[in-house]
Write a protein that holds these residues in place. Structure first.
Motif, PDB file in Angstrom:
ATOM      1  N   PRO A 109       0.831  -1.207   0.000  1.00  0.00           N
ATOM      2  CA  PRO A 109       0.000   0.000   0.000  1.00  0.00           C
ATOM      3  C   PRO A 109       0.865   1.255   0.000  1.00  0.00           C
ATOM      4  CG  PRO A 109      -0.028  -1.061   2.158  1.00  0.00           C
ATOM      5  CD  PRO A 109       0.659  -2.011   1.226  1.00  0.00           C
ATOM      6  N   ALA A 112       0.758   7.167   3.586  1.00  0.00           N
ATOM      7  CA  ALA A 112      -0.336   8.094   3.903  1.00  0.00           C
ATOM      8  C   ALA A 112      -0.184   9.370   3.092  1.00  0.00           C
ATOM      9  CB  ALA A 112      -0.330   8.396   5.400  1.00  0.00           C
ATOM     10  N   ASP A 114      -1.041   9.608  -0.063  1.00  0.00           N
ATOM     11  CA  ASP A 114      -1.108   9.272  -1.479  1.00  0.00           C
ATOM     12  C   ASP A 114      -2.548   9.425  -1.966  1.00  0.00           C
ATOM     13  OD1 ASP A 114      -1.526   7.174  -3.780  1.00  0.00           O
ATOM     14  OD2 ASP A 114       0.633   7.482  -3.677  1.00  0.00           O
ATOM     15  N   LYS A 116      -4.331   7.632  -3.700  1.00  0.00           N
ATOM     16  CA  LYS A 116      -5.117   6.391  -3.651  1.00  0.00           C
ATOM     17  C   LYS A 116      -5.899   6.274  -2.352  1.00  0.00           C
ATOM     18  CE  LYS A 116      -2.283   3.542  -6.770  1.00  0.00           C
ATOM     19  NZ  LYS A 116      -1.280   4.562  -7.122  1.00  0.00           N
ATOM     20  N   TRP A 117      -5.421   6.922  -1.292  1.00  0.00           N
ATOM     21  CA  TRP A 117      -6.133   6.863  -0.015  1.00  0.00           C
ATOM     22  C   TRP A 117      -7.382   7.752  -0.017  1.00  0.00           C
ATOM     23  CZ3 TRP A 117      -5.376   3.294   3.569  1.00  0.00           C
ATOM     24  CH2 TRP A 117      -4.144   2.633   3.616  1.00  0.00           C
ATOM     25  N   ASP A 118      -7.487   8.633  -1.012  1.00  0.00           N
ATOM     26  CA  ASP A 118      -8.672   9.485  -1.160  1.00  0.00           C
ATOM     27  C   ASP A 118      -8.992  10.233   0.135  1.00  0.00           C
ATOM     28  OD1 ASP A 118     -10.800  10.587  -2.570  1.00  0.00           O
ATOM     29  OD2 ASP A 118     -12.193   8.982  -2.008  1.00  0.00           O
ATOM     30  N   HIS A 120      -8.289   9.353   3.183  1.00  0.00           N
ATOM     31  CA  HIS A 120      -8.453   8.526   4.379  1.00  0.00           C
ATOM     32  C   HIS A 120      -7.108   8.317   5.075  1.00  0.00           C
ATOM     33  CE1 HIS A 120     -12.616   7.513   3.445  1.00  0.00           C
ATOM     34  NE2 HIS A 120     -12.246   7.263   2.196  1.00  0.00           N
ATOM     35  N   ASP A 121      -7.174   8.048   6.364  1.00  0.00           N
ATOM     36  CA  ASP A 121      -5.990   7.753   7.152  1.00  0.00           C
ATOM     37  C   ASP A 121      -5.780   6.248   7.177  1.00  0.00           C
ATOM     38  OD1 ASP A 121      -4.147   7.254   9.307  1.00  0.00           O
ATOM     39  OD2 ASP A 121      -4.590   9.271  10.051  1.00  0.00           O
ATOM     40  N   PRO A 122      -4.550   5.758   6.895  1.00  0.00           N
ATOM     41  CA  PRO A 122      -4.301   4.303   6.897  1.00  0.00           C
ATOM     42  C   PRO A 122      -4.704   3.609   8.183  1.00  0.00           C
ATOM     43  CG  PRO A 122      -2.463   5.448   5.885  1.00  0.00           C
ATOM     44  CD  PRO A 122      -3.365   6.508   6.458  1.00  0.00           C
ATOM     45  N   LEU A 127      -6.492  -0.419   1.936  1.00  0.00           N
ATOM     46  CA  LEU A 127      -6.787  -0.359   0.511  1.00  0.00           C
ATOM     47  C   LEU A 127      -6.867  -1.766  -0.067  1.00  0.00           C
ATOM     48  CD1 LEU A 127      -4.470   2.554  -0.688  1.00  0.00           C
ATOM     49  CD2 LEU A 127      -6.927   2.634  -0.232  1.00  0.00           C
ATOM     50  N   PHE A 146     -10.938   2.071  -0.697  1.00  0.00           N
ATOM     51  CA  PHE A 146     -10.670   2.110   0.739  1.00  0.00           C
ATOM     52  C   PHE A 146     -11.833   1.469   1.469  1.00  0.00           C
ATOM     53  CE2 PHE A 146     -11.444   4.127   4.842  1.00  0.00           C
ATOM     54  CZ  PHE A 146     -10.219   3.941   5.479  1.00  0.00           C
TER      55      PHE A 146
END
Length: 315
Positions: A109, A112, A114, A116-118, A120-122, A127, A146
């Protein structure tokens, strides 16, 4: 399309991950309309993979997991709108009966922040690659999504996916049986036996969502068969014969025939060798680090002819 995929190797690992090997085949099925919820869930602690068992392939349909037909050794099935689906696909991941799609945790993944996380916090989720079956029997395009909670119990499935991926990276090749003398052996004389393409496979490793898995194979024994009541076993693949060895016995895998092959079909023994492997699995990271063994991984050669003659005595 799912029904055009080449069957992948399948192995069943129960929740304890210490159960024996379950041989099965890949599943093909047709899709239904998008999910509405309430469908049956598969057990999230079972992973199904094919080891060329030759078993039947369960077909589509059926009103519950396993309802699509096939043998009792078929893979664990999930269902969605009364259509049976394989709970796990080595490439697509785990099937969510709630969402009607396959989800696979990203192996690596992004950090944080990026895109791709749109936003969101990992620490709030993970993902996944999401692929959904279509009503025409094909697959929708893969997308990265996510999920705050793991679809279909994927917290357990992340570990199972790592085990599956590591196992798939171990290459168990079918052996090629060899014997010397190559043309005609003699009763009560040493025969050398060895198997080509039977070297110890390299270990397989994988990491998914912070869980690391290493699968290390080990040869248990090589079983040789020459027909009814003529068998022997070795603890190695055997040593290839070289003419410089003369009439010496094999140091690790040999046999002496007490009868000729004259009474056999075409005057030869039909010889095969089966390499019997097991694999040690080491899981680190995650909530359940441990070590266990997968037994019963067998690879057999194609039959080959071996002629054995009576000793000729000169007066």
């Amino acid at each position: 399309m799912l029904n055009a995929r080449k069957p992948a190797r399948r192995i069943a690992l129960a929740a304890s991950m210490s159960a024996g090997l379950l041989l099965s085949s890949a599943v093909s099925a047709t899709a239904d309309e998008p999910p509405s919820g309430g469908a049956e869930q598969c057990a999230p602690n079972v992973i199904c993979v094919d080891v060329h068992s030759g078993g039947k392939t369960p077909g589509p349909g059926g009103s519950k997991p396993g309802g699509g037909g096939g043998s009792d050794t078929g893979p664990q099935l999930c269902s969605y709108h009364d259509v049976a689906w394989a709970c796990h696909d080595p490439q697509l991941g785990w099937f969510s009966s709630d969402k009607g799609c396959y989800f696979r945790p990203l192996d690596d993944p992004p950090p944080a922040g990026d895109p791709k996380w749109d936003g969101h916090d990992p620490k709030d989720g993970a993902l996944y690659t999401k692929v959904c079956p279509q009503t025409d029997g094909g697959l929708g395009g893969a997308e990265i999504v996510f999920e705050p909670t793991a679809p279909g119990g994927q917290n357990v499935n992340a570990e199972a996916t790592a085990i599956q991926t590591a196992y798939d990276r171990v290459r168990f090749r079918p052996p090629v049986g060899r014997a010397a003398p190559q043309n005609t052996a003699v009763v009560n004389a040493p025969v050398w036996l060895w198997a080509d393409d039977a070297a110890l496979p390299a270990p397989g490793s994988a990491a998914v969502a912070g869980i690391s898995v290493t699968v290390t194979p080990r040869l248990v024994k090589a079983d040789w068969s020459f027909g009814d009541h003529l068998q022997t076993s070795c603890t190695t693949p055997g040593t290839p014969y070289d003419p410089t060895y003369g009439d010496a016995k094999s140091p690790d895998c040999g046999y002496e025939f007490r009868t000729s092959s004259a009474g056999e079909k075409n005057g030869v023994f039909s010889a095969t060798v089966t390499m019997r492997w097991e694999a040690t699995v080491v899981v680190t990271g995650g909530p359940n680090p441990r070590k266990f063994t997968i037994p019963g991984i067998n690879q057999s050669s194609k039959p080959f002819d071996l002629k054995v003659a009576e000793m000729q005595v000169l007066n």
